[in-house]
Motif scaffolding. Structure first.
Motif, PDB file in Angstrom:
ATOM      1  N   MET A 162       0.820  -1.203   0.000  1.00 43.02           N
ATOM      2  CA  MET A 162       0.000   0.000   0.000  1.00 43.02           C
ATOM      3  C   MET A 162       0.859   1.260   0.000  1.00 43.02           C
ATOM      4  N   SER A 163       1.944   1.226   0.775  1.00 41.12           N
ATOM      5  CA  SER A 163       2.801   2.398   0.843  1.00 41.12           C
ATOM      6  C   SER A 163       3.459   2.672  -0.502  1.00 41.12           C
ATOM      7  N   ILE A 164       3.832   1.586  -1.201  1.00 40.09           N
ATOM      8  CA  ILE A 164       4.454   1.744  -2.513  1.00 40.09           C
ATOM      9  C   ILE A 164       3.458   2.298  -3.513  1.00 40.09           C
ATOM     10  N   ALA A 165       2.246   1.752  -3.514  1.00 43.28           N
ATOM     11  CA  ALA A 165       1.223   2.198  -4.453  1.00 43.28           C
ATOM     12  C   ALA A 165       0.917   3.675  -4.262  1.00 43.28           C
ATOM     13  N   GLY A 166       0.706   4.090  -3.007  1.00 45.28           N
ATOM     14  CA  GLY A 166       0.427   5.496  -2.742  1.00 45.28           C
ATOM     15  C   GLY A 166       1.584   6.394  -3.103  1.00 45.28           C
ATOM     16  N   SER A 167       2.802   5.940  -2.819  1.00 44.71           N
ATOM     17  CA  SER A 167       3.988   6.741  -3.127  1.00 44.71           C
ATOM     18  C   SER A 167       4.138   6.961  -4.626  1.00 44.71           C
ATOM     19  N   VAL A 168       3.850   5.929  -5.406  1.00 48.53           N
ATOM     20  CA  VAL A 168       3.945   6.050  -6.868  1.00 48.53           C
ATOM     21  C   VAL A 168       2.959   7.090  -7.379  1.00 48.53           C
ATOM     22  N   VAL A 169       1.721   7.045  -6.885  1.00 50.34           N
ATOM     23  CA  VAL A 169       0.705   8.006  -7.323  1.00 50.34           C
ATOM     24  C   VAL A 169       1.097   9.426  -6.919  1.00 50.34           C
ATOM     25  N   VAL A 170       1.545   9.609  -5.673  1.00 49.78           N
ATOM     26  CA  VAL A 170       1.949  10.944  -5.218  1.00 49.78           C
ATOM     27  C   VAL A 170       3.161  11.436  -6.012  1.00 49.78           C
ATOM     28  N   GLY A 171       4.127  10.543  -6.254  1.00 51.64           N
ATOM     29  CA  GLY A 171       5.301  10.927  -7.031  1.00 51.64           C
ATOM     30  C   GLY A 171       4.940  11.380  -8.435  1.00 51.64           C
ATOM     31  N   LEU A 172       4.074  10.641  -9.095  1.00 49.93           N
ATOM     32  CA  LEU A 172       3.635  11.034 -10.441  1.00 49.93           C
ATOM     33  C   LEU A 172       2.839  12.334 -10.389  1.00 49.93           C
ATOM     34  N   MET A 173       2.010  12.471  -9.363  1.00 50.37           N
ATOM     35  CA  MET A 173       1.219  13.696  -9.209  1.00 50.37           C
ATOM     36  C   MET A 173       2.112  14.927  -9.090  1.00 50.37           C
ATOM     37  N   LEU A 174       3.161  14.831  -8.272  1.00 47.73           N
ATOM     38  CA  LEU A 174       4.071  15.963  -8.092  1.00 47.73           C
ATOM     39  C   LEU A 174       4.932  16.191  -9.326  1.00 47.73           C
ATOM     40  N   LEU A 175       5.334  15.097  -9.978  1.00 44.41           N
ATOM     41  CA  LEU A 175       6.169  15.219 -11.171  1.00 44.41           C
ATOM     42  C   LEU A 175       5.435  15.930 -12.300  1.00 44.41           C
ATOM     43  N   LEU A 176       4.142  15.649 -12.423  1.00 47.65           N
ATOM     44  CA  LEU A 176       3.349  16.238 -13.506  1.00 47.65           C
ATOM     45  C   LEU A 176       2.689  17.551 -13.120  1.00 47.65           C
ATOM     46  N   ARG A 177       2.814  17.973 -11.871  1.00 45.47           N
ATOM     47  CA  ARG A 177       2.129  19.159 -11.376  1.00 45.47           C
ATOM     48  C   ARG A 177       2.410  20.422 -12.192  1.00 45.47           C
ATOM     49  N   PRO A 178       3.665  20.701 -12.590  1.00 42.73           N
ATOM     50  CA  PRO A 178       3.896  21.925 -13.370  1.00 42.73           C
ATOM     51  C   PRO A 178       3.063  21.998 -14.642  1.00 42.73           C
ATOM     52  N   VAL A 179       2.742  20.849 -15.216  1.00 42.04           N
ATOM     53  CA  VAL A 179       1.936  20.819 -16.441  1.00 42.04           C
ATOM     54  C   VAL A 179       0.459  20.737 -16.122  1.00 42.04           C
ATOM     55  N   THR A 180       0.093  19.813 -15.238  1.00 45.29           N
ATOM     56  CA  THR A 180      -1.321  19.584 -14.962  1.00 45.29           C
ATOM     57  C   THR A 180      -1.987  20.767 -14.273  1.00 45.29           C
ATOM     58  N   ALA A 181      -1.222  21.509 -13.468  1.00 49.33           N
ATOM     59  CA  ALA A 181      -1.800  22.665 -12.775  1.00 49.33           C
ATOM     60  C   ALA A 181      -2.244  23.745 -13.751  1.00 49.33           C
ATOM     61  N   LYS A 182      -1.616  23.791 -14.919  1.00 48.44           N
ATOM     62  CA  LYS A 182      -1.967  24.796 -15.925  1.00 48.44           C
ATOM     63  C   LYS A 182      -3.100  24.330 -16.842  1.00 48.44           C
ATOM     64  N   ILE A 183      -3.238  23.014 -16.964  1.00 45.82           N
ATOM     65  CA  ILE A 183      -4.202  22.472 -17.924  1.00 45.82           C
ATOM     66  C   ILE A 183      -5.501  22.053 -17.261  1.00 45.82           C
ATOM     67  N   PHE A 184      -5.392  21.320 -16.165  1.00 37.64           N
ATOM     68  CA  PHE A 184      -6.561  20.713 -15.554  1.00 37.64           C
ATOM     69  C   PHE A 184      -7.108  21.575 -14.419  1.00 37.64           C
ATOM     70  N   PRO A 185      -8.396  21.458 -14.143  1.00 39.05           N
ATOM     71  CA  PRO A 185      -8.996  22.231 -13.043  1.00 39.05           C
ATOM     72  C   PRO A 185      -8.542  21.713 -11.684  1.00 39.05           C
ATOM     73  N   ALA A 186      -8.805  22.528 -10.657  1.00 43.76           N
ATOM     74  CA  ALA A 186      -8.421  22.150  -9.298  1.00 43.76           C
ATOM     75  C   ALA A 186      -9.140  20.877  -8.849  1.00 43.76           C
ATOM     76  N   LYS A 187     -10.347  20.661  -9.365  1.00 41.83           N
ATOM     77  CA  LYS A 187     -11.086  19.447  -9.033  1.00 41.83           C
ATOM     78  C   LYS A 187     -10.311  18.202  -9.411  1.00 41.83           C
TER      79      LYS A 187
END
Length: 489
Positions: free
Chosen positions: A1-26
């Motif tokens: 579980m810790s690995i699965a969550g870490s992977v999702v959070v890592g990808l979320m932060l890695l893509l944040r500079p792009v996704t924050a500009k494209i996708f809504p806050a929701k």
């Protein structure tokens, strides 16, 4: 579980500079909630249900009750509960014993438990102190226009249930508190009717979306995975994007002028809570650094275009799928290098019932393949074969034609014989009273030939044959090579 969550959070932060500009806050908030689910749910085990392969175990060369190494075995499709039971009762203890001694494993579990208790205890203490402070300094608001305004905003948002409205002279910003009995706290400083309407709408929107529950789940994830920095980043991130997405949901229905009034209401109620953990409540604003981003995003909220919505859904599925795939792969490797059973091994395992039961007229299995309590050591060990009880001196037969590759004795298995049947398949017979006369290494035996006699040499509490099946150096359940009518539990 810790690995699965870490992977999702890592990808979320890695893509944040792009996704924050494209996708809504929701979308950002949704990714955070998905990450919480990955931290709390055994998603890798769920993914392995039925068609996935969970690890099993093998032991070093001979000993029948020594801690084993991990091997794969396809689980029967008896449902998720059976799959989890099999993992917890058979595979997980054995695989852990491969990598860690019981002492080290116990120490690691103790450290985790102490850390979780300290983390949970501290937050429970802070929560109780925070709640006590609020109750001591809160007074009900009289049934006036404020209460009427609250009722009208509840009706407009479709919020049902009782929501208390209180004044508190210790706070400087409105906030929503309480999971089962929600309460909106207002500062005693005067708030204009327009600002009050926006404040109540904001807090009721949090209540409608159950944002406080999301924060509590994030806190539980932080307790279980206190050692993982990603989960603490996630807790803060969920709080931030929960506010931004709430603003977005309200602003999407406002005109530009109304959005300006909403921004002014936020500025008029800047929060100064002196570091109170926002996991316990939902404030209108969390600090000056957070305000600029909120105002910019709120004033520039636009209706999400269809292709952006499709792209957002695809991105969520991609991130979730990647996290699931990597976590499943890593879980399999950690528990025992789990892989699917290949077609070659299926053919080598002779699961066609052609092997001969090695003890004539005695078909009871007293100890099955898998984890069990050792009768002499009184501890859980992995049993890499089956035990067939019979009277001393009962002949033991070769299960199939093969070559005697080893005859010997050790303290665990007593007298033993190993036969090689070709194709890297071996059968192992131990706890023997003695060997067949003249039997020697290198001899060829036919199926049904006597190779030894039942005994209780080595670590044994009674006369029996310990029989193991070894394929490519890995131990498999021996009952898979016998006809079902040959044996019984």
């Amino acid at each position: 579980m810790s690995i699965a969550g870490s992977v999702v959070v890592g990808l979320m932060l890695l893509l944040r500079p792009v996704t924050a500009k494209i996708f809504p806050a929701k979308w950002q908030y949704g990714i955070g909630k998905m990450a919480i689910a990955f931290f709390l749910l055994p998603v890798s085990l769920i993914a392995q249900k039925g068609s996935f392969v969970l690890p099993q175990t093998i032991t070093p060369r001979h000993p029948s009750r020594t801690p084993p190494m991990a091997i794969p075995e396809a689980l029967r499709p008896n449902g998720f509960v059976d799959t989890v039971d099999t993992l917890m009762e058979k595979h997980l203890p054995a695989a852990m014993e491969k990598h860690l001694s019981l002492e080290v494993m116990g120490a690691v579990l103790l450290i985790w438990f102490v850390g979780a208790m300290v983390f949970a205890g501290w937050h429970f203490y802070c929560c109780r102190r925070f709640g006590k402070q609020l109750l001591e300094n809160s007074i009900p608001i009289p049934e006036d226009t404020t209460a009427a305004l609250l009722s009208s905003r509840k009706a407009a948002l479709g919020v049902h249930g009782d929501v208390k409205l209180m004044l508190n002279h210790k706070i400087t910003s409105p906030m929503l508190v309480g999971l089962r009995r929600p309460m909106i706290l207002l500062p005693v400083s005067s708030i204009s009717e327009m600002d009050l309407k926006l404040v109540l709408t904001h807090e009721l929107m949090h209540l409608k979306r159950k944002d406080l529950w999301v924060k509590v789940l994030a806190l539980i994830a932080g307790t279980l995975h206190w050692f993982n920095p990603f989960v603490h980043v996630l807790c803060k991130d969920v709080s931030i994007w929960g506010e931004l997405s709430c603003d977005e949901a309200l602003a999407s229905e406002m005109s530009h002028e109304e959005r300006k009034h909403y921004g002014e209401a936020i500025l008029n109620t800047l929060d100064n809570h002196s570091g109170i953990n926002t996991a316990f409540y939902s404030p209108l604003c969390e600090g000056k650094k957070h305000i600029e981003r909120r105002l910019i995003r709120m004033l520039n909220v636009k209706k999400t275009k269809k292709y952006i919505a499709v792209l957002a859904v695809a991105a969520i599925l991609a991130i979730g799928g990647t996290g699931l795939a990597l976590a499943t792969s890593s879980t399999g490797n950690d528990i025992g290098n789990a892989i699917n059973v290949s077609a070659d091994k299926q053919s080598h395992s002779n699961i066609d019932g052609k092997y001969l039961w090695p003890v004539t007229e005695y078909n009871h299995i007293s100890a099955a393949y898998g984890s069990s309590m050792h009768p002499m050591k009184n501890e859980m060990v992995f049993h890499n074969g089956i035990d067939i009880p019979a009277p001393e001196d009962t002949p033991v037969l070769a299960a199939d034609k093969g070559t005697v590759v080893e005859i010997g004795y050790n303290e665990t298995d007593g007298n033993y014989v190993i036969l090689n049947h070709g194709g890297d398949i071996q059968t192992f017979y131990s706890q023997l009273f003695g060997f067949a006369e003249g039997l020697a290494e290198g001899d060829t035996v036919q199926q049904g030939d006597v190779i030894g006699y039942i005994g209780k040499t080595g670590e044994a509490t009674g006369n029996h044959l310990h029989f193991s099946l070894i394929i490519d150096g890995e131990y498999f359940d021996p009952t898979s090579v016998f006809a079902s009518e040959d044996w019984k539990d």
